[in-house]
Every structure is written in C-alpha cells, then in structure tokens.
Design an enzyme around this catalytic site. Structure first.
Site, PDB file in Angstrom:
ATOM      1  N   LYS A   1     -26.781  15.336 -17.396  1.00 33.28           N
ATOM      2  CA  LYS A   1     -26.930  14.322 -18.458  1.00 33.28           C
ATOM      3  C   LYS A   1     -25.654  13.472 -18.535  1.00 33.28           C
ATOM      4  O   LYS A   1     -25.724  12.252 -18.624  1.00 33.28           O
ATOM      5  CB  LYS A   1     -27.153  15.031 -19.785  1.00 33.28           C
ATOM      6  CG  LYS A   1     -26.810  14.203 -21.023  1.00 33.28           C
ATOM      7  CD  LYS A   1     -27.014  14.950 -22.304  1.00 33.28           C
ATOM      8  CE  LYS A   1     -25.793  15.688 -22.795  1.00 33.28           C
ATOM      9  NZ  LYS A   1     -24.778  14.919 -23.505  1.00 33.28           N
TER      10      LYS A   1
ATOM     11  N   ARG B   1     -24.239   8.321 -29.337  1.00 32.16           N
ATOM     12  CA  ARG B   1     -22.855   7.845 -29.347  1.00 32.16           C
ATOM     13  C   ARG B   1     -22.388   7.427 -27.964  1.00 32.16           C
ATOM     14  O   ARG B   1     -21.461   6.630 -27.820  1.00 32.16           O
ATOM     15  CB  ARG B   1     -21.906   8.843 -29.957  1.00 32.16           C
ATOM     16  CG  ARG B   1     -22.092  10.274 -29.593  1.00 32.16           C
ATOM     17  CD  ARG B   1     -20.944  11.126 -30.107  1.00 32.16           C
ATOM     18  NE  ARG B   1     -19.704  10.537 -29.688  1.00 32.16           N
ATOM     19  CZ  ARG B   1     -18.912   9.826 -30.480  1.00 32.16           C
ATOM     20  NH1 ARG B   1     -19.257   9.608 -31.706  1.00 32.16           N
ATOM     21  NH2 ARG B   1     -17.807   9.311 -30.030  1.00 32.16           N
TER      22      ARG B   1
ATOM     23  N   CYS C   1     -19.310  13.130 -35.333  1.00 24.94           N
ATOM     24  CA  CYS C   1     -20.473  14.008 -35.139  1.00 24.94           C
ATOM     25  C   CYS C   1     -20.019  15.412 -35.532  1.00 24.94           C
ATOM     26  O   CYS C   1     -18.892  15.620 -35.965  1.00 24.94           O
ATOM     27  CB  CYS C   1     -20.962  13.944 -33.688  1.00 24.94           C
ATOM     28  SG  CYS C   1     -19.866  14.768 -32.550  1.00 24.94           S
TER      29      CYS C   1
ATOM     30  N   PRO D   1     -13.025   9.493 -32.202  1.00 26.50           N
ATOM     31  CA  PRO D   1     -12.573   8.094 -32.205  1.00 26.50           C
ATOM     32  C   PRO D   1     -12.767   7.435 -30.836  1.00 26.50           C
ATOM     33  O   PRO D   1     -12.992   8.118 -29.836  1.00 26.50           O
ATOM     34  CB  PRO D   1     -11.092   8.214 -32.550  1.00 26.50           C
ATOM     35  CG  PRO D   1     -10.698   9.574 -32.126  1.00 26.50           C
ATOM     36  CD  PRO D   1     -11.899  10.441 -32.321  1.00 26.50           C
ATOM     37  N   VAL D   2     -12.678   6.115 -30.814  1.00 24.66           N
ATOM     38  CA  VAL D   2     -12.768   5.380 -29.544  1.00 24.66           C
ATOM     39  C   VAL D   2     -11.535   4.489 -29.360  1.00 24.66           C
ATOM     40  O   VAL D   2     -11.571   3.507 -28.607  1.00 24.66           O
ATOM     41  CB  VAL D   2     -14.065   4.543 -29.479  1.00 24.66           C
ATOM     42  CG1 VAL D   2     -15.288   5.441 -29.335  1.00 24.66           C
ATOM     43  CG2 VAL D   2     -14.192   3.601 -30.683  1.00 24.66           C
TER      44      VAL D   2
ATOM     45  N   LEU E   1      -8.861   4.896 -27.688  1.00 19.82           N
ATOM     46  CA  LEU E   1      -8.355   4.800 -26.303  1.00 19.82           C
ATOM     47  C   LEU E   1      -9.153   3.756 -25.512  1.00 19.82           C
ATOM     48  O   LEU E   1      -8.599   2.989 -24.718  1.00 19.82           O
ATOM     49  CB  LEU E   1      -8.437   6.164 -25.616  1.00 19.82           C
ATOM     50  CG  LEU E   1      -7.636   7.290 -26.271  1.00 19.82           C
ATOM     51  CD1 LEU E   1      -7.842   8.603 -25.515  1.00 19.82           C
ATOM     52  CD2 LEU E   1      -6.152   6.946 -26.343  1.00 19.82           C
TER      53      LEU E   1
ATOM     54  N   ARG F   1     -31.674  17.293 -26.659  1.00 26.05           N
ATOM     55  CA  ARG F   1     -30.811  16.181 -26.220  1.00 26.05           C
ATOM     56  C   ARG F   1     -30.259  16.442 -24.830  1.00 26.05           C
ATOM     57  O   ARG F   1     -29.957  15.519 -24.080  1.00 26.05           O
ATOM     58  CB  ARG F   1     -29.648  16.000 -27.203  1.00 26.05           C
ATOM     59  CG  ARG F   1     -30.063  15.535 -28.575  1.00 26.05           C
ATOM     60  CD  ARG F   1     -28.853  15.126 -29.372  1.00 26.05           C
ATOM     61  NE  ARG F   1     -27.985  14.261 -28.562  1.00 26.05           N
ATOM     62  CZ  ARG F   1     -26.713  13.998 -28.883  1.00 26.05           C
ATOM     63  NH1 ARG F   1     -26.180  14.531 -29.941  1.00 26.05           N
ATOM     64  NH2 ARG F   1     -25.986  13.196 -28.129  1.00 26.05           N
TER      65      ARG F   1
HETATM   66  C1  EPZ Z   1     -17.608  13.531 -22.906  1.00 18.33           C
HETATM   67  O1  EPZ Z   1     -17.478  13.060 -24.233  1.00 18.33           O
HETATM   68  C2  EPZ Z   1     -18.913  14.321 -22.864  1.00 18.33           C
HETATM   69  N1  EPZ Z   1     -20.027  13.444 -23.216  1.00 18.33           N
HETATM   70  C3  EPZ Z   1     -18.815  15.478 -23.859  1.00 18.33           C
HETATM   71  O2  EPZ Z   1     -20.016  16.241 -23.737  1.00 18.33           O
HETATM   72  C4  EPZ Z   1     -17.640  16.368 -23.458  1.00 18.33           C
HETATM   73  O3  EPZ Z   1     -17.508  17.413 -24.398  1.00 18.33           O
HETATM   74  C5  EPZ Z   1     -16.355  15.525 -23.440  1.00 18.33           C
HETATM   75  O4  EPZ Z   1     -16.521  14.405 -22.547  1.00 18.33           O
HETATM   76  C6  EPZ Z   1     -15.151  16.335 -22.967  1.00 18.33           C
HETATM   77  O5  EPZ Z   1     -15.386  16.837 -21.693  1.00 18.33           O
HETATM   78  C7  EPZ Z   1     -20.520  12.609 -22.274  1.00 18.33           C
HETATM   79  O6  EPZ Z   1     -20.047  12.562 -21.148  1.00 18.33           O
HETATM   80  C8  EPZ Z   1     -21.682  11.758 -22.696  1.00 18.33           C
HETATM   81  P1  EPZ Z   1     -13.541  12.500 -24.446  1.00 18.33           P
HETATM   82  P2  EPZ Z   1     -16.322  11.968 -24.599  1.00 18.33           P
HETATM   83  O7  EPZ Z   1     -13.372  11.041 -24.638  1.00 18.33           O
HETATM   84  O8  EPZ Z   1     -16.153  11.034 -23.466  1.00 18.33           O
HETATM   85  C9  EPZ Z   1     -10.465  12.319 -28.043  1.00 18.33           C
HETATM   86  C10 EPZ Z   1     -21.930  17.350 -24.502  1.00 18.33           C
HETATM   87  O9  EPZ Z   1     -22.035  18.400 -25.152  1.00 18.33           O
HETATM   88  N2  EPZ Z   1     -10.576  10.846 -27.932  1.00 18.33           N
HETATM   89  O10 EPZ Z   1     -13.133  13.105 -23.146  1.00 18.33           O
HETATM   90  O11 EPZ Z   1     -16.653  11.408 -25.940  1.00 18.33           O
HETATM   91  C11 EPZ Z   1     -11.763  12.970 -28.519  1.00 18.33           C
HETATM   92  O12 EPZ Z   1     -11.873  12.933 -29.933  1.00 18.33           O
HETATM   93  C12 EPZ Z   1     -20.874  16.333 -24.889  1.00 18.33           C
HETATM   94  O13 EPZ Z   1     -22.608  17.078 -23.479  1.00 18.33           O
HETATM   95  C13 EPZ Z   1      -9.740  10.054 -28.702  1.00 18.33           C
HETATM   96  O14 EPZ Z   1      -8.939  10.556 -29.471  1.00 18.33           O
HETATM   97  O15 EPZ Z   1     -15.047  12.900 -24.723  1.00 18.33           O
HETATM   98  C14 EPZ Z   1     -11.640  14.374 -27.983  1.00 18.33           C
HETATM   99  O16 EPZ Z   1     -10.840  15.121 -28.879  1.00 18.33           O
HETATM  100  C15 EPZ Z   1     -20.154  16.715 -26.169  1.00 18.33           C
HETATM  101  N3  EPZ Z   1      -9.847   8.701 -28.603  1.00 18.33           N
HETATM  102  C16 EPZ Z   1     -10.889  14.178 -26.658  1.00 18.33           C
HETATM  103  O17 EPZ Z   1     -10.269  12.887 -26.760  1.00 18.33           O
HETATM  104  C17 EPZ Z   1     -10.734   8.104 -27.746  1.00 18.33           C
HETATM  105  O18 EPZ Z   1     -10.779   6.853 -27.676  1.00 18.33           O
HETATM  106  C18 EPZ Z   1     -11.788  14.192 -25.432  1.00 18.33           C
HETATM  107  O19 EPZ Z   1     -12.822  13.256 -25.655  1.00 18.33           O
HETATM  108  C19 EPZ Z   1     -11.581   8.927 -26.967  1.00 18.33           C
HETATM  109  C20 EPZ Z   1     -11.482  10.308 -27.067  1.00 18.33           C
END
Ligand code: EPZ
Length: 428
Positions: free
Chosen positions: A22, A101, A125, A131-132, A134, A407
């Site tokens: 996914k 999201r 969630c 946050p986004v 980055l 999902r």
């Molecule tokens: C991806 O989410 C996956 N989702 C998540 O899987 C997975 O848990 C996560 O990567 C970590 O491996 C998809 O690929 C659709 P991140 P993503 O940006 O990209 C922080 C599942 O169960 N952060 O690597 O949203 C964030 O809060 C889902 O399949 C910022 O602070 O994860 C987190 O603490 C859940 N600012 C950490 O970084 C930002 O702009 C890692 O998040 C972006 C992220």
C-alpha cells in the site's frame, strides 16, 4: 459497522499470498500526475486507501481503469492504469484529505505539473499530529511560495520549480517522496540529503526513472535528481508489502503455526527477521517467497526499538507487541518514530496482557495465555495487532471498527481462514 470475530487457539498452517505494498502504491499513483501519458501499475493491493487516493486523483482529472491486461498484454489480476491527460483542478478538499492523509503526496506532482496546488492541511491521526512542515520547507527551497490559508496549503510556482540542496533534519518517507517527485521536473539539480531509505521510496524512484527521470543514489540516504522537461508513461510492478509480510510472520509465530508467504521478500525485513529468530521463530527462503514456523510452545521475550529503514519498522511495532504478550520472560518495546503509537496497549491488556507504558517505551511481561474479549480498533496497525492476539487467545475476540483494518490489509479474514483460523466478518 463491520466487526470481526475470531475464535482463538488454532495454529495457522498453509499458504498466504502477499500483495503489493500500500505504501508503495500510494506515491506511485500520485506520480501519474507528472505526465500526460498512461502509467500502468501492476500488483496493486485492493485496500480502502488505494480507492480513496483514486477518488482524489479522479477529481484532478486523472482517468483510472482497473483492468485484467497489463501494458504488454499479459494477464494481470490487479492492474491499475492512470492517465492525467490534463489537470482539471489543483485543489484537494478537506473532506478527501481527512479520509486520506497520504493525499499530501499530490502536492509535489501538482506543483511540478501545473505550477500550483491547494491541498487541505491533513489533520492529525490516532498515532500522532503528523505535521507536514518538512514537506513545505523543502518546497520553498525549490522555489514555491507556500501560504497557509483557512486550513489549506496554497502553493504556487508560476515560473516553475528550480533545483536546490535539501537536507531533512529528520527522516521523512512522505517528504522524501513528495520532493523527489517535484524535483523530477524542476529546472536544474536537486540533492536530498538525509533522505528516507524505505523500500517504498526506492520503488517510487525506480518507477520515476522508467518514466524518464534522472535520479541517482537510489536505496541510499542521498538522492540526486536532475530535472527533465517532461516524463512519459510506463508499466511498473508494485513491490510486495513488507509490512503485510511481517504481520503474517508474527501471526504464524504467535499461533505456533507453519505458513508459506508467497511473494514475501526476506531481504526487505532483515531487522525484523533478526528479532523473530531471537524470539525463537524459524524463517527460511522458499522458491515462491518465504516460510515461517514455530516449534516452541512460546516465544522468548526480546527488546525492540523502532527506527527508520533498515531498522525495525514502526509499522510492525504493534504486531510485535502482540507477539510478545505470551512470550517467556519480558520484553521492552520503544517507539521512536511517532509520539502516540501505543493505542493497542489498553486493548491488549483487556485480553489479559501485562503491559506497562513508560513514555516512549512499553514493558511487556509474558503471560501464559490471553483471553478473548470485545476490543476496539483505533488505527491500521493497532487493529491488526488485535487480530494477532485474537488468533492465539482462549475464546472469542470481537474487533470493532474494522474499517481501520480494511485501509491496509486486503482480504485478511480470507487469508487467515485459508490457513485454518476461525475468523468471520460480522456485518451489522
Ligand atoms: C509513512 O508515513 C507511512 N505511510 C507510514 O505508514 C509509516 O509509519 C511512516 O512513513 C514511517 O515509516 C505511507 O507511506 C502512506 P514520515 P509518513 O513522514 O510519510 C515526522 C501505515 O501504517 N514528520 O516518515 O507520514 C512525523 O510526525 C502508515 O501504513 C514531521 O515532523 O511518515 C513522524 O514523527 C502509518 N514533519 C516522523 O516524522 C513532516 O513534515 C516520520 O514521519 C513529516 C514528518
């Protein structure tokens, strides 16, 4: 609202087919916005998140068709073809982002293709505020003007994007994917330092290269993208889902079973295999994928700390915790990626588990057996940890709000029932 009832105590024995990931298919779908030609994705999982992102893309004018024949005429049971001939709108409304999201992943492609995008800020969630920042800071470095107005991200790059040297302060899968997609059509070279190395990021990079992008450093933490003027269509097979694979490995271990996971790839799960073998579970490669089995009456407690790839994935933390609830001894599980990813703990405790949480760590003291109970799913991976616990528990477990499961896990009750589990979905 659908529920799932599991009558525990039966070992899983048989074969499970692993589907496409996914978390690879979602960014791959977003990449269809980068070209006016057709992108054909094979081995796409049939899960709710894919349908939700398909709805978002259709709103942008992407024509989608699920068909049985892939690009070179072969039979393909789950091919998805996507074509963004033209973009009808660059806006993604709140009601779609709230459900999905990962819609934030259209921001980069829309900026690169149309020079503008308006995407609702994704809310938080169950597992954290997500946050986004980055993503947005990096888009500004590529020359976009970013504003937050009425809960929406409005991004504009009327003169197009330009290359930049980007260093992420923390590893982010989504930000790496978003920026990589935008940089493919930027003017000049973009370097992404401290890039995420998850296999799903590499799978996206390989598809973009097949579409004509110039990307080097794939699989590493430093990606170099030289912008090109346009991208073309291609055919791409989605890589197998390592999280689904790990989930079923733990289910097999928890029930003392013996299962072949067809299509599973051990090379994507080395940190997980290491922990499972330490816990006493056996794993080996097979012609078609991998075999996982357990000869012991109980696993041994092992300590786990989630990390970015190639460390132990946060998306398998809840499942590992379920496995540890009936292990011999104790185990400490520490979650370093998300700030609130222990929602499964109170539910597992309702089944008789002995777990105490201290900040980012949970201490699990093994108990001889869990007992079935009514439990509540809260997020995708927490809900599947309750399935794993229910498979081994004495008596019936009923899991509510299984839309969380749908999902990310295709046909989970069929796959488990085919291996002997007593599991049914109750529609009421
Ligand atoms: C991806 O989410 C996956 N989702 C998540 O899987 C997975 O848990 C996560 O990567 C970590 O491996 C998809 O690929 C659709 P991140 P993503 O940006 O990209 C922080 C599942 O169960 N952060 O690597 O949203 C964030 O809060 C889902 O399949 C910022 O602070 O994860 C987190 O603490 C859940 N600012 C950490 O970084 C930002 O702009 C890692 O998040 C972006 C992220």
């Amino acid at each position: 609202m659908d529920r799932i009832r599991i009558r525990g105590g039966r070992p899983l024995v048989g074969t499970i087919h692993i589907t496409g990931a996914k978390n690879a298919a979602l960014p791959l779908m977003a990449a269809s916005l980068l070209t006016d030609e057709t992108l054909i994705l094979k081995n796409v999982p049939r899960v709710a998140d894919i349908v939700s992102l398909g709805d978002v893309l259709a709103r942008h004018g992407v024509s989608l068709a699920e068909h049985g024949v892939d690009g070179d005429g072969g039979l393909c049971s789950r091919c998805l073809s996507l074509q963004a001939k033209s973009i009808s709108t660059a806006t993604v409304p709140y009601e779609l982002v709230r459900k999905m999201r990962a819609s934030i992943l259209v921001l980069g492609p829309l900026l690169a293709r149309c020079g503008e995008a308006r995407v609702s800020l994704p809310g938080g969630c169950a597992i954290g505020n997500r946050p986004v920042d980055l993503h947005l800071k990096a888009f500004e470095q590529l020359g976009a003007r970013i504003e937050l107005v009425d809960g929406y991200i409005t991004a504009a790059a009327p003169r197009g994007l330009h290359g930049a040297e980007i260093r992420f302060p923390t590893v982010s899968v989504g930000a790496t994917e978003n920026i990589m997609m935008a940089a493919c059509l930027a003017d000049g070279e973009t370097v992404i330092a401290n890039a995420a190395r998850e296999p799903e990021v590499s799978d996206l990079a390989r598809c973009l290269v097949a579409m004509g992008a110039k990307i080097s450093g794939i699989d590493g933490d430093r990606l170099v993208i030289s912008g090109v003027s346009r991208l073309r269509g291609t055919g791409h097979e989605v890589l197998p889902d390592r999280i689904e694979t790990g989930t079923y490995m733990m289910a097999a271990g928890m029930t003392g079973g013996d299962v072949e996971l067809v299509g599973g790839r051990l090379d994507l799960l080395s940190s997980v295999v290491e922990k499972l073998e330490e816990a006493g579970i056996k794993v080996e490669n097979t012609q078609r994928g991998l075999r996982v089995w357990s000869n012991e009456s109980a696993t041994h407690g092992v300590d786990v700390m989630t990390q970015t790839y190639p460390g132990f994935p946060t998306d398998l933390q809840a499942q590992m915790m379920a496995l540890m609830t009936t292990s011999r001894g104790a185990s400490m599980i520490t979650e370093t990626i998300f700030e609130n990813r222990f929602m499964h703990v109170p539910e597992l405790c309702r089944m008789g588990a002995n777990i105490t949480v201290h900040g980012a760590s949970a201490l699990i003291r093994g108990v001889p057996e869990l007992t079935g109970a009514q439990v509540m799913a809260t997020d995708l991976r927490a809900s599947v940890s309750l399935v794993i616990a229910g498979l081994a528990a004495d008596g019936d477990t009923v899991i509510n709000r299984v839309y969380h499961l749908d999902r990310g896990y295709e046909s989970i009750e069929q796959k488990l029932a085919n291996c002997g589990a007593d599991i049914v979905r109750i529609n009421d």
